[in-house]
Motif scaffolding. Structure first.
Motif, mmCIF file in Angstrom:
data_model
loop_
_atom_site.group_PDB
_atom_site.id
_atom_site.type_symbol
_atom_site.label_atom_id
_atom_site.label_comp_id
_atom_site.label_asym_id
_atom_site.label_seq_id
_atom_site.Cartn_x
_atom_site.Cartn_y
_atom_site.Cartn_z
ATOM 1 N N LEU A 200 -21.155 -29.696 1.721
ATOM 2 C CA LEU A 200 -21.574 -30.782 2.604
ATOM 3 C C LEU A 200 -22.638 -30.325 3.593
ATOM 4 O O LEU A 200 -23.645 -31.007 3.805
ATOM 5 C CB LEU A 200 -20.347 -31.309 3.357
ATOM 6 N N SER B 140 -26.998 -31.225 3.644
ATOM 7 C CA SER B 140 -27.260 -32.044 4.829
ATOM 8 C C SER B 140 -28.251 -31.355 5.757
ATOM 9 O O SER B 140 -29.173 -31.989 6.284
ATOM 10 C CB SER B 140 -25.952 -32.327 5.580
ATOM 11 N N SER B 141 -28.079 -30.047 5.948
ATOM 12 C CA SER B 141 -28.996 -29.291 6.812
ATOM 13 C C SER B 141 -30.405 -29.248 6.224
ATOM 14 O O SER B 141 -31.392 -29.459 6.933
ATOM 15 C CB SER B 141 -28.476 -27.870 7.010
ATOM 16 N N GLY C 184 -31.972 -32.612 6.411
ATOM 17 C CA GLY C 184 -32.257 -32.915 7.809
ATOM 18 C C GLY C 184 -33.525 -32.239 8.297
ATOM 19 O O GLY C 184 -34.325 -32.840 9.022
ATOM 20 N N GLN D 219 -21.088 -38.180 -0.835
ATOM 21 C CA GLN D 219 -22.452 -38.683 -0.778
ATOM 22 C C GLN D 219 -22.721 -39.415 0.536
ATOM 23 O O GLN D 219 -23.777 -39.230 1.153
ATOM 24 C CB GLN D 219 -22.712 -39.608 -1.963
ATOM 25 N N SER E 141 -21.261 -38.930 3.369
ATOM 26 C CA SER E 141 -21.295 -37.945 4.453
ATOM 27 C C SER E 141 -22.634 -37.220 4.490
ATOM 28 O O SER E 141 -23.218 -37.026 5.568
ATOM 29 C CB SER E 141 -20.160 -36.937 4.283
ATOM 30 N N ILE E 142 -23.133 -36.816 3.328
ATOM 31 C CA ILE E 142 -24.417 -36.111 3.277
ATOM 32 C C ILE E 142 -25.540 -37.000 3.794
ATOM 33 O O ILE E 142 -26.393 -36.565 4.582
ATOM 34 C CB ILE E 142 -24.709 -35.624 1.849
ATOM 35 N N PHE F 252 -25.079 -37.426 7.682
ATOM 36 C CA PHE F 252 -25.391 -36.209 8.427
ATOM 37 C C PHE F 252 -26.881 -35.875 8.362
ATOM 38 O O PHE F 252 -27.495 -35.482 9.357
ATOM 39 C CB PHE F 252 -24.566 -35.026 7.910
ATOM 40 N N ALA F 253 -27.478 -36.029 7.184
ATOM 41 C CA ALA F 253 -28.887 -35.685 7.021
ATOM 42 C C ALA F 253 -29.777 -36.599 7.850
ATOM 43 O O ALA F 253 -30.692 -36.129 8.558
ATOM 44 C CB ALA F 253 -29.283 -35.761 5.546
ATOM 45 N N SER G 37 -29.170 -35.936 11.653
ATOM 46 C CA SER G 37 -29.749 -34.654 12.037
ATOM 47 C C SER G 37 -31.275 -34.727 12.060
ATOM 48 O O SER G 37 -31.919 -34.183 12.962
ATOM 49 C CB SER G 37 -29.281 -33.561 11.074
ATOM 50 N N LEU H 103 -24.448 -29.662 13.457
ATOM 51 C CA LEU H 103 -24.079 -30.314 12.208
ATOM 52 C C LEU H 103 -22.884 -29.618 11.563
ATOM 53 O O LEU H 103 -22.026 -30.274 10.970
ATOM 54 C CB LEU H 103 -25.272 -30.329 11.252
ATOM 55 N N SER I 151 -19.529 -31.703 10.871
ATOM 56 C CA SER I 151 -19.096 -31.918 9.489
ATOM 57 C C SER I 151 -17.605 -32.210 9.402
ATOM 58 O O SER I 151 -17.127 -32.785 8.420
ATOM 59 C CB SER I 151 -19.447 -30.703 8.626
#
Length: 230
Positions: free
Chosen positions: A26, A30-31, A34, A95, A97-98, A101-102, A105, A162, A166
């Motif tokens: 995850l 995402s990072s 982002g 999906q 969540s990603i 978060f992305a 961020s 992040l 998470s």
């Protein structure tokens, strides 16, 4: 003490290791997304046409101004009820969540990139143009590399945030570290031991990420270049 260690090694650690793998699946995409979207958005907010700048500013205001929990709920629970030309988008908890978060961020990271871009002196841009470089070449080859270096400490902080945020993915049934810890605690009723170890896992991840980001700052630094401090 022996009974405590046995409980940790036999009941807590195996389950949390499974949750750790889910957390990494995850956190890493995402990072990465982002950072990419943050750089693009930051550049568009400074150098894009007026309509594009306004749209980018609206996106940043929206995602910085609403709680991340609400964004998670929207992507997972609300989006499937929105019909786009008869098409409904349904994503899995991972999906959703990603994406949440992305995008969240990226909105914060774009602000660091924007400030980095605006900190570059106009004389460098004029000098590049005097050498025959196009505006796009000037931004990509002269301005952006310097701005990213200045923005790196702030962007690194967002990656650290992040990692901790998470844990919110567990509220939409993603069994990452926190979710697995909650399941183990429910089964054993030993909340203190379970969540103490969960906290140690997050502390380890954050410490490794902090070390890696610090090394990245050192490797990308230029002697005499005045980097912004985080």
């Amino acid at each position: 003490m022996d009974e405590f260690l046995q409980f940790v090694m036999e009941r807590i650690v195996p389950g949390l290791n499974v949750g750790l793998l889910v957390s990494l699946k995850l956190i890493i995409p995402s990072s990465a997304l982002g950072v990419v979207f943050g750089v693009i958005t930051g550049a568009l907010r400074v150098y894009g046409p007026v309509p594009v700048r306004r749209f980018a500013d609206l996106y940043v205001s929206l995602f910085r101004g609403t709680p991340l929990v609400v964004q998670l709920y929207f992507w997972y629970f609300a989006l499937p009820y929105i019909s786009l030309g008869g098409l409904r988008i349904v994503m899995t908890p991972m999906q959703s969540s990603i994406v949440a978060f992305a995008l969240c961020s990226a909105a914060y990271q774009s602000e660091y990139v924007r400030m980095g871009l605006m900190s570059i002196k106009a004389g460098q841009i004029k000098a590049a143009q005097a050498l025959g470089m196009t505006p796009m070449q000037t931004v990509v080859n002269i301005v952006l590399p310097q701005a990213v270096r200045r923005a790196l400490p702030g962007c690194g902080n967002e990656i650290i945030y992040l990692i901790k945020y998470s844990s919110l993915a567990s509220i939409i049934t993603v069994n990452e570290l926190t979710g697995m810890g909650r399941e183990i605690a429910k089964a054993t009723w030993r909340n203190i031991e379970v969540f103490s170890v969960v906290g140690l896992y997050y502390l380890l991840i954050v410490s490794l990420a902090t070390w890696g980001l610090k090394r990245l700052e050192e490797r990308t630094s230029i002697p005499g270049f005045n980097r912004a401090r985080g």
